[in-house]
Design a protein around this motif. Structure first.
Motif, short mmCIF file in Angstrom:
data_model
loop_
_atom_site.label_atom_id
_atom_site.label_comp_id
_atom_site.label_asym_id
_atom_site.label_seq_id
_atom_site.Cartn_x
_atom_site.Cartn_y
_atom_site.Cartn_z
N ASP A 91 0.82 -1.22 0.00
CA ASP A 91 0.00 0.00 0.00
C ASP A 91 0.85 1.26 0.00
O ASP A 91 0.52 2.24 -0.65
CB ASP A 91 -0.93 0.02 1.21
N GLY A 92 1.95 1.24 0.72
CA GLY A 92 2.80 2.43 0.83
C GLY A 92 3.82 2.57 -0.27
O GLY A 92 4.48 3.60 -0.38
N GLY A 93 3.99 1.54 -1.10
CA GLY A 93 4.98 1.59 -2.17
C GLY A 93 4.48 2.33 -3.40
O GLY A 93 3.29 2.58 -3.57
N SER A 94 5.41 2.67 -4.28
CA SER A 94 5.05 3.45 -5.46
C SER A 94 4.11 2.69 -6.39
O SER A 94 3.19 3.28 -6.96
CB SER A 94 6.31 3.89 -6.21
N VAL A 95 4.29 1.38 -6.54
CA VAL A 95 3.41 0.61 -7.43
C VAL A 95 2.00 0.55 -6.84
O VAL A 95 1.02 0.80 -7.55
CB VAL A 95 3.97 -0.81 -7.67
N GLY A 96 1.89 0.25 -5.56
CA GLY A 96 0.58 0.19 -4.92
C GLY A 96 -0.15 1.51 -4.98
O GLY A 96 -1.36 1.56 -5.24
N ARG A 97 0.57 2.61 -4.75
CA ARG A 97 -0.05 3.94 -4.83
C ARG A 97 -0.57 4.23 -6.23
O ARG A 97 -1.69 4.74 -6.40
CB ARG A 97 0.94 5.03 -4.41
N LEU A 99 -1.39 2.07 -8.61
CA LEU A 99 -2.54 1.21 -8.91
C LEU A 99 -3.81 1.75 -8.26
O LEU A 99 -4.88 1.75 -8.86
CB LEU A 99 -2.28 -0.23 -8.45
N ARG A 100 -3.68 2.22 -7.02
CA ARG A 100 -4.84 2.82 -6.33
C ARG A 100 -5.31 4.09 -7.03
O ARG A 100 -6.49 4.28 -7.26
CB ARG A 100 -4.49 3.13 -4.88
N MET A 101 -4.38 4.98 -7.35
CA MET A 101 -4.73 6.26 -7.97
C MET A 101 -5.39 6.09 -9.34
O MET A 101 -6.24 6.88 -9.72
CB MET A 101 -3.49 7.15 -8.14
N THR A 102 -5.01 5.05 -10.06
CA THR A 102 -5.57 4.82 -11.39
C THR A 102 -6.79 3.90 -11.37
O THR A 102 -7.39 3.66 -12.41
CB THR A 102 -4.50 4.22 -12.33
N GLY A 103 -7.12 3.36 -10.20
CA GLY A 103 -8.26 2.45 -10.10
C GLY A 103 -7.98 1.07 -10.66
O GLY A 103 -8.90 0.33 -10.98
#
Length: 134
Positions: A91-97, A99-103
């Motif tokens: 959740d805190g990593g750049s990939v997780g962020r 993926l969340r921001m782009t849905g």
């Protein structure tokens, strides 16, 4: 400063506990990564029925170009009856962020965070080491 931590590269293969082939992506996944890694990624995703795990623990940055690289890999693998999973997405990593921001969190199949790294040391899958994958 160690420039290798930023330069995009793929290491592997390793083996997952379920028989999948594991490759680690390292560095920044940006427009440079696409130019450097796209040919190799196409080679990895070109076979029929490939079961791949991309370990992203060593990714230090990702942008839309890097996301496009991962999306293309997913599409190519699925078109050939294979499976692509992402490991090391937190959740805190750049990939997780991203993926969340782009849905797109549900778009990729993610390996659970609690899956231990190869030999339980978190060192990575390069050199044929094993990684536990649920």
């Amino acid at each position: 400063m160690d420039e290798r931590q930023y330069y995009p590269r793929i290491t592997g293969p390793g083996r997952a506990a379920d028989g999948a082939t594991v490759y680690e992506l390292h560095g920044e996944l940006d427009i440079l990564a696409v130019s450097v890694l796209s040919g190799r990624m196409d080679d990895l995703t070109g076979a029929q029925g490939t079961d791949l795990v991309l370990d992203l623990r060593a990714v230090t940055f990702i942008d839309c170009a890097g996301l496009s690289l991962l999306s293309r890999a997913r599409y190519r693998t699925r078109q050939r009856g294979g499976r692509l999973r992402l490991a090391g997405v937190t959740d805190g990593g750049s990939v997780g962020r991203l993926l969340r921001m782009t849905g797109l969190t549900g778009y990729f199949e993610l390996v659970p965070d609690d899956a231990p790294g190869p030999a339980g040391d978190g060192a990575g899958a390069a050199g044929g080491a094993d990684i536990a994958v649920a």
